[in-house]
Design a protein around this motif. Structure first.
Motif, PDB file in Angstrom:
ATOM      1  N   SER A  13       8.544-103.813  36.721  1.00  0.00           N
ATOM      2  CA  SER A  13       8.650-104.002  35.068  1.00  0.00           C
ATOM      3  C   SER A  13       7.721-103.440  34.820  1.00  0.00           C
ATOM      4  O   SER A  13       6.381-104.320  34.644  1.00  0.00           O
ATOM      5  N   ILE A  14       7.196-102.589  33.808  1.00  0.00           N
ATOM      6  CA  ILE A  14       6.323-101.583  33.773  1.00  0.00           C
ATOM      7  C   ILE A  14       5.629-101.858  32.306  1.00  0.00           C
ATOM      8  O   ILE A  14       6.379-101.405  31.559  1.00  0.00           O
ATOM      9  N   ARG A  15       4.000-102.752  31.531  1.00  0.00           N
ATOM     10  CA  ARG A  15       4.663-102.493  30.137  1.00  0.00           C
ATOM     11  C   ARG A  15       3.441-102.433  29.315  1.00  0.00           C
ATOM     12  O   ARG A  15       2.376-102.383  28.421  1.00  0.00           O
ATOM     13  N   ALA A  16       2.887-101.054  30.420  1.00  0.00           N
ATOM     14  CA  ALA A  16       1.388-100.331  30.329  1.00  0.00           C
ATOM     15  C   ALA A  16       1.320 -99.324  30.594  1.00  0.00           C
ATOM     16  O   ALA A  16       2.000 -98.413  31.306  1.00  0.00           O
ATOM     17  N   TYR A  17       1.051 -97.971  29.644  1.00  0.00           N
ATOM     18  CA  TYR A  17       1.881 -96.589  30.232  1.00  0.00           C
ATOM     19  C   TYR A  17       0.356 -95.589  29.481  1.00  0.00           C
ATOM     20  O   TYR A  17       0.092 -95.987  28.923  1.00  0.00           O
ATOM     21  N   LEU A  18       0.093 -94.207  30.332  1.00  0.00           N
ATOM     22  CA  LEU A  18      -0.326 -93.511  30.141  1.00  0.00           C
ATOM     23  C   LEU A  18      -0.068 -92.350  29.186  1.00  0.00           C
ATOM     24  O   LEU A  18       1.397 -92.862  28.587  1.00  0.00           O
ATOM     25  N   GLU A  19      -0.764 -91.707  28.345  1.00  0.00           N
ATOM     26  CA  GLU A  19      -0.661 -90.947  27.250  1.00  0.00           C
ATOM     27  C   GLU A  19      -0.468 -89.657  27.941  1.00  0.00           C
ATOM     28  O   GLU A  19      -1.203 -88.568  27.878  1.00  0.00           O
ATOM     29  N   LYS A  20       1.089 -89.414  28.435  1.00  0.00           N
ATOM     30  CA  LYS A  20       1.427 -88.626  28.789  1.00  0.00           C
ATOM     31  C   LYS A  20       2.790 -88.052  28.700  1.00  0.00           C
ATOM     32  O   LYS A  20       3.792 -88.945  28.934  1.00  0.00           O
ATOM     33  N   GLU A  21       2.733 -86.392  28.522  1.00  0.00           N
ATOM     34  CA  GLU A  21       4.383 -86.639  27.850  1.00  0.00           C
ATOM     35  C   GLU A  21       5.422 -86.482  29.152  1.00  0.00           C
ATOM     36  O   GLU A  21       4.976 -85.990  30.185  1.00  0.00           O
ATOM     37  N   ILE A  22       7.055 -87.258  29.107  1.00  0.00           N
ATOM     38  CA  ILE A  22       7.573 -86.351  30.172  1.00  0.00           C
ATOM     39  C   ILE A  22       8.278 -85.384  29.829  1.00  0.00           C
ATOM     40  O   ILE A  22       8.628 -84.960  28.636  1.00  0.00           O
ATOM     41  N   PRO A  23       8.320 -84.206  31.041  1.00  0.00           N
ATOM     42  CA  PRO A  23       8.469 -83.138  31.045  1.00  0.00           C
ATOM     43  C   PRO A  23      10.298 -83.187  30.905  1.00  0.00           C
ATOM     44  O   PRO A  23      11.202 -84.628  31.294  1.00  0.00           O
ATOM     45  N   GLU A  24      11.162 -82.596  30.213  1.00  0.00           N
ATOM     46  CA  GLU A  24      12.226 -81.728  30.325  1.00  0.00           C
ATOM     47  C   GLU A  24      12.954 -82.359  30.940  1.00  0.00           C
ATOM     48  O   GLU A  24      14.303 -82.570  31.467  1.00  0.00           O
ATOM     49  N   ASP A  25      13.202 -81.637  31.962  1.00  0.00           N
ATOM     50  CA  ASP A  25      14.053 -81.829  33.155  1.00  0.00           C
ATOM     51  C   ASP A  25      13.886 -83.041  33.892  1.00  0.00           C
ATOM     52  O   ASP A  25      15.233 -82.919  34.370  1.00  0.00           O
ATOM     53  N   ILE A  26      13.001 -83.726  33.621  1.00  0.00           N
ATOM     54  CA  ILE A  26      12.755 -85.335  34.244  1.00  0.00           C
ATOM     55  C   ILE A  26      14.463 -85.904  32.786  1.00  0.00           C
ATOM     56  O   ILE A  26      14.406 -86.751  33.108  1.00  0.00           O
ATOM     57  N   ILE A  27      13.476 -85.906  31.956  1.00  0.00           N
ATOM     58  CA  ILE A  27      14.469 -86.201  30.584  1.00  0.00           C
ATOM     59  C   ILE A  27      15.842 -86.248  30.606  1.00  0.00           C
ATOM     60  O   ILE A  27      16.957 -86.250  30.954  1.00  0.00           O
ATOM     61  N   ARG A  28      16.046 -84.908  30.948  1.00  0.00           N
ATOM     62  CA  ARG A  28      17.801 -84.224  31.069  1.00  0.00           C
ATOM     63  C   ARG A  28      18.467 -85.560  32.287  1.00  0.00           C
ATOM     64  O   ARG A  28      19.413 -85.700  32.786  1.00  0.00           O
ATOM     65  N   LYS A  29      17.779 -85.542  34.261  1.00  0.00           N
ATOM     66  CA  LYS A  29      18.282 -86.599  35.016  1.00  0.00           C
ATOM     67  C   LYS A  29      17.943 -87.787  34.138  1.00  0.00           C
ATOM     68  O   LYS A  29      19.476 -88.676  34.475  1.00  0.00           O
ATOM     69  N   LEU A  30      17.089 -88.440  32.865  1.00  0.00           N
ATOM     70  CA  LEU A  30      17.763 -89.615  33.002  1.00  0.00           C
ATOM     71  C   LEU A  30      18.650 -89.334  32.288  1.00  0.00           C
ATOM     72  O   LEU A  30      19.609 -90.560  31.582  1.00  0.00           O
ATOM     73  N   ILE A  31      18.859 -88.895  31.100  1.00  0.00           N
ATOM     74  CA  ILE A  31      20.428 -88.232  30.663  1.00  0.00           C
ATOM     75  C   ILE A  31      21.519 -88.323  31.778  1.00  0.00           C
ATOM     76  O   ILE A  31      22.679 -89.580  31.632  1.00  0.00           O
ATOM     77  N   LEU A  32      21.592 -87.155  32.554  1.00  0.00           N
ATOM     78  CA  LEU A  32      22.777 -87.716  33.151  1.00  0.00           C
ATOM     79  C   LEU A  32      22.886 -89.024  34.516  1.00  0.00           C
ATOM     80  O   LEU A  32      23.936 -89.329  34.275  1.00  0.00           O
ATOM     81  N   ALA A  33      21.466 -90.128  34.576  1.00  0.00           N
ATOM     82  CA  ALA A  33      21.684 -91.128  35.638  1.00  0.00           C
ATOM     83  C   ALA A  33      22.962 -92.505  34.346  1.00  0.00           C
ATOM     84  O   ALA A  33      23.232 -93.059  34.694  1.00  0.00           O
ATOM     85  N   LEU A  34      22.075 -92.079  32.611  1.00  0.00           N
ATOM     86  CA  LEU A  34      22.940 -92.554  31.666  1.00  0.00           C
ATOM     87  C   LEU A  34      24.393 -92.753  31.837  1.00  0.00           C
ATOM     88  O   LEU A  34      25.556 -93.494  31.873  1.00  0.00           O
ATOM     89  N   ILE A  35      24.843 -90.675  31.663  1.00  0.00           N
ATOM     90  CA  ILE A  35      26.246 -90.647  31.414  1.00  0.00           C
ATOM     91  C   ILE A  35      27.180 -90.762  32.836  1.00  0.00           C
ATOM     92  O   ILE A  35      28.260 -91.065  32.591  1.00  0.00           O
TER      93      ILE A  35
END
Length: 173
Positions: A13-35
């Motif tokens: 469980s991570i409660r501190a994040y770097l100021e770094k955007e998440i690439p779109e290809d990883i966003i797509r993987k997250l979406i597929l993991a959900l569905i």
């Protein structure tokens, strides 16, 4: 150790994040993991809001009992139950149990895929539902049940203690 089990054991469980955007290809993987998560009757009575807007992330953090680390994450995922979709087949039990389980399965998938891709996340269940609904302008059939901030970790906490197997599992032969 197989990859899935390794991810289960290493995810934190991570409660501190770097100021770094998440690439779109990883966003797509997250979406597929959900569905691709299982759902009651395969109704998929769930919807997920991917919030990248900083102002809205800040409002969500405030509505989540001032847990401001939420706003630090470049992505905040809000998992919602679709009450209308689930109740058509399963009635009240579907709304109060099955659809919540469906969202939980989806978000667990997302959290494991996030970890696999070098991201951190944390499950947040403490928030004011009405405020989150207003912030996201949710229709009446959607109920927010969990918030998961996602981003590159700025911390790497040690593993928390776990209960002994004998305390967690009962075999009935």
């Amino acid at each position: 150790m197989d990859e899935v089990f390794k991810a289960i054991k290493e995810r934190r469980s991570i409660r501190a994040y770097l100021e770094k955007e998440i690439p779109e290809d990883i966003i797509r993987k997250l979406i597929l993991a959900l569905i691709w998560a299982p759902s009651a009757g395969n109704l998929q009575a769930r919807k997920f809001y991917f919030v990248r807007n900083k102002d809205i992330r800040l409002k969500i953090a405030k509505a989540a009992l001032e847990q401001m680390f939420i706003a630090e994450a470049p992505l905040v995922v809000v998992g919602c139950v679709d009450k209308r979709k689930i109740s058509s087949r399963y009635g009240e039990r579907g709304v109060k149990l099955y659809a919540i389980q469906d969202v939980a399965c989806s978000l667990q998938n997302l959290m494991l895929v996030a970890h696999e891709n070098g991201l951190g996340s944390v499950w947040v269940g403490a928030f004011y539902e009405e405020e989150i609904s207003e912030i996201l302008k949710l229709p009446p059939n959607l109920r927010p049940v969990a918030i998961v901030p996602v981003g590159y970790p700025a911390e790497f906490p040690p593993p928390p203690p776990r209960v002994p197997e004998k305390e967690a599992v009962v075999f009935i032969d």
